[in-house]
Design an enzyme around this catalytic site. Structure first.
Site, PDB file in Angstrom:
ATOM      1  N   GLY A  15      41.326  52.220  43.388  1.00  0.00           N
ATOM      2  CA  GLY A  15      41.828  51.134  44.220  1.00  0.00           C
ATOM      3  C   GLY A  15      41.392  49.775  43.723  1.00  0.00           C
ATOM      4  N   PHE A  18      40.424  44.409  47.469  1.00  0.00           N
ATOM      5  CA  PHE A  18      39.255  43.539  47.618  1.00  0.00           C
ATOM      6  C   PHE A  18      37.952  44.282  47.337  1.00  0.00           C
ATOM      7  CE2 PHE A  18      42.346  41.447  50.552  1.00  0.00           C
ATOM      8  CZ  PHE A  18      42.397  40.215  49.919  1.00  0.00           C
ATOM      9  N   VAL A  83      46.207  58.808  42.029  1.00  0.00           N
ATOM     10  CA  VAL A  83      45.113  59.769  42.160  1.00  0.00           C
ATOM     11  C   VAL A  83      45.542  60.815  43.172  1.00  0.00           C
ATOM     12  CG1 VAL A  83      42.740  60.083  42.901  1.00  0.00           C
ATOM     13  CG2 VAL A  83      43.357  58.097  41.523  1.00  0.00           C
ATOM     14  N   GLU A 174      52.079  36.352  62.506  1.00  0.00           N
ATOM     15  CA  GLU A 174      52.395  35.479  61.380  1.00  0.00           C
ATOM     16  C   GLU A 174      53.830  35.680  60.904  1.00  0.00           C
ATOM     17  OE1 GLU A 174      47.885  34.813  59.627  1.00  0.00           O
ATOM     18  OE2 GLU A 174      49.118  36.407  58.767  1.00  0.00           O
ATOM     19  N   ALA A 322      39.905  42.000  55.243  1.00  0.00           N
ATOM     20  CA  ALA A 322      39.393  41.746  53.891  1.00  0.00           C
ATOM     21  C   ALA A 322      37.880  41.582  53.819  1.00  0.00           C
ATOM     22  CB  ALA A 322      40.082  40.501  53.318  1.00  0.00           C
ATOM     23  N   GLN A 323      37.283  40.856  54.763  1.00  0.00           N
ATOM     24  CA  GLN A 323      35.870  40.515  54.632  1.00  0.00           C
ATOM     25  C   GLN A 323      34.914  41.719  54.584  1.00  0.00           C
ATOM     26  OE1 GLN A 323      33.705  38.042  53.926  1.00  0.00           O
ATOM     27  NE2 GLN A 323      35.535  36.987  53.237  1.00  0.00           N
TER      28      GLN A 323
END
Length: 424
Positions: A15, A18, A83, A174, A322-323
């Site tokens: 992967g 992030f 994979v 959004e 993400a964080q």
């Protein structure tokens, strides 16, 4: 598989999101061999996928070649492939291009769209988890508007210009805001024979408020912003079926629409081969300890969205954004370096930097600890943060100029049907 033999520890990472990128950056100067697998040859900045799907940005603004990211790293190898399974007893990974052994395995496969077992919705709706899917949405949106412009069938025109978004989390909110701004800034200019009011944007949410994971302030503000843009919000509304032209909800509402975008949830994206207590069935996430080690395995780690680390502060695991992925990847990289030096690993501690969502031009909401604010100031914060975390200087520059152009001209330059989408 053509991977150079090595006497150094081989770290295989699955992967290039992030989390995967964060691990590799920490190991740049270590005496290790790193092999990265991904089904795409690029990293995708997923928080801006909605802008690709609504003609705000081109894909190369939010995607960056993985080989280019790490071309200065010694003994780094990227392989394009799927994979398929892992054999932890043999320390082997099976892929579409062969089998490879590893000393350490890092699973950072992220999430996939969760349709909650509804095959009909899965077949007929539009998910948005990848660049190709975002381009499909863009093409379908523009194709439907073009078709509406020439049809004399009023019922068909209504279906073509009705856009239904399911799920009022950050992605759904959004998307709805971007579509509403497209209607306001583009429709009347490019399609003078269409009435702006004919294009309807419906946002459906099963909960009793939008942006449920964020503060009550952010929820209230974003709802007001969306309604000001003309988005029709339907709360406590769960979609039961969608046949490609009509969406039906559990409370009896129907929506005639040729475009239903599914943003109602995600589920983990695990690899076949690790089962039992290590893989929690319902969320499809690997149970990990405070070092991100998968339960029951000493040399297998899981990061980000596919990992579930239960702590007092996060009893159901960290949020799938993400964080946590970035921070877990960084910490694991540091821990692997400690491991190579014979030192004890340090537990992961998540620093919550807040949440944000943008609804449109000068309209955003931000939660940072006990601070909650919205409007133009929040929008500029959102813009700066997203530019900062884009991979690659070129991406930042292109995105900045696109946003500046759109801000000044109320325009979206990326409204091209490059690859027409055809419903199956």
């Amino acid at each position: 598989m053509n991977i150079p033999k090595t006497s150094k520890p081989r770290i295989v990472i699955v992967g290039g999101g992030f989390a995967g990128i964060s691990v590799i950056k920490q190991l740049r100067k270590e005496e290790v061999q790193i092999v990265l697998f991904d089904r795409n040859n690029y990293h995708t900045f997923q928080p801006l996928l909605y802008q690709v799907s609504t003609a705000g940005l081109e894909p190369d603004s939010i995607a960056y070649p993985l080989r280019k990211v790490f071309r200065k790293h010694a003994d780094f190898h990227f392989r394009l492939g799927d994979v398929t399974s892992v054999n932890p007893e043999k320390n082997e990974l099976t892929t579409s291009i062969g089998t490879i052994s590893y000393n350490y395995l890092v699973i950072a496969t992220g999430t996939r769209t969760n349709f909650f077992g509804n095959d009909q919705i899965q077949k007929n709706s539009m998910p948005m988890k990848s660049v190709p899917q975002a381009l499909n949405i863009r093409s379908l949106m523009l194709q439907n508007i073009e078709a509406a412009d020439i049809t004399s069938d009023l019922d068909k025109r209504k279906r073509l210009l009705n856009f239904v978004i399911v799920g009022a989390g950050p992605t759904g909110v959004e998307l709805a805001g971007a579509l509403a701004e497209f209607r306001k800034g583009i429709l009347g200019v490019d399609y003078p024979e269409l009435d702006e009011k004919e294009m309807q944007v419906h946002l459906l949410e099963g909960a009793d408020r939008v942006l449920a994971p964020m503060s009550a302030y952010a929820s209230k503000k974003s709802k007001a912003y969306l309604e000001r843009l003309g988005v029709q919000i339907h709360l406590n509304t769960i979609v039961e079926s969608y046949d490609g032209t009509t969406a039906t909800t559990k409370n009896g509402k129907t929506f005639a629409s040729e475009t239903l975008i599914w943003a109602a949830g995600v589920t983990g994206n695990p690899i076949n081969g690790i089962h039992g207590e290590a893989l929690l069935d319902r969320p499809n996430r690997y149970k990990v300890d405070v070092f991100n080690t998968v339960h029951g395995f000493k040399n297998v780690f899981a990061l980000g969205d596919v990992a579930l680390m239960e702590t007092d502060a996060f009893p159901k695991g960290h949020p799938q954004v993400a964080q946590p992925a970035i921070q877990q990847g960084k910490q694991l990289g540091k821990n692997l370096k400690r491991l190579f030096k014979g030192k004890d690993m340090k537990p992961f501690s998540y620093l919550d930097k807040g949440s944000m969502a943008t609804i449109g031009r000068n309209k955003a909401v931000v939660d940072i600890k006990n601070l909650h604010f919205g409007g133009a100031f929040a929008w500029f914060i959102w813009m700066f943060i997203h530019l900062w975390f884009l991979v690659g200087f070129r991406n930042r520059v292109i995105t900045f100029f696109n946003w500046t152009y759109s801000y000044i001209n109320y325009d979206r330059a990326a409204r091209l049907i490059i690859r027409p989408f055809k419903k199956t």
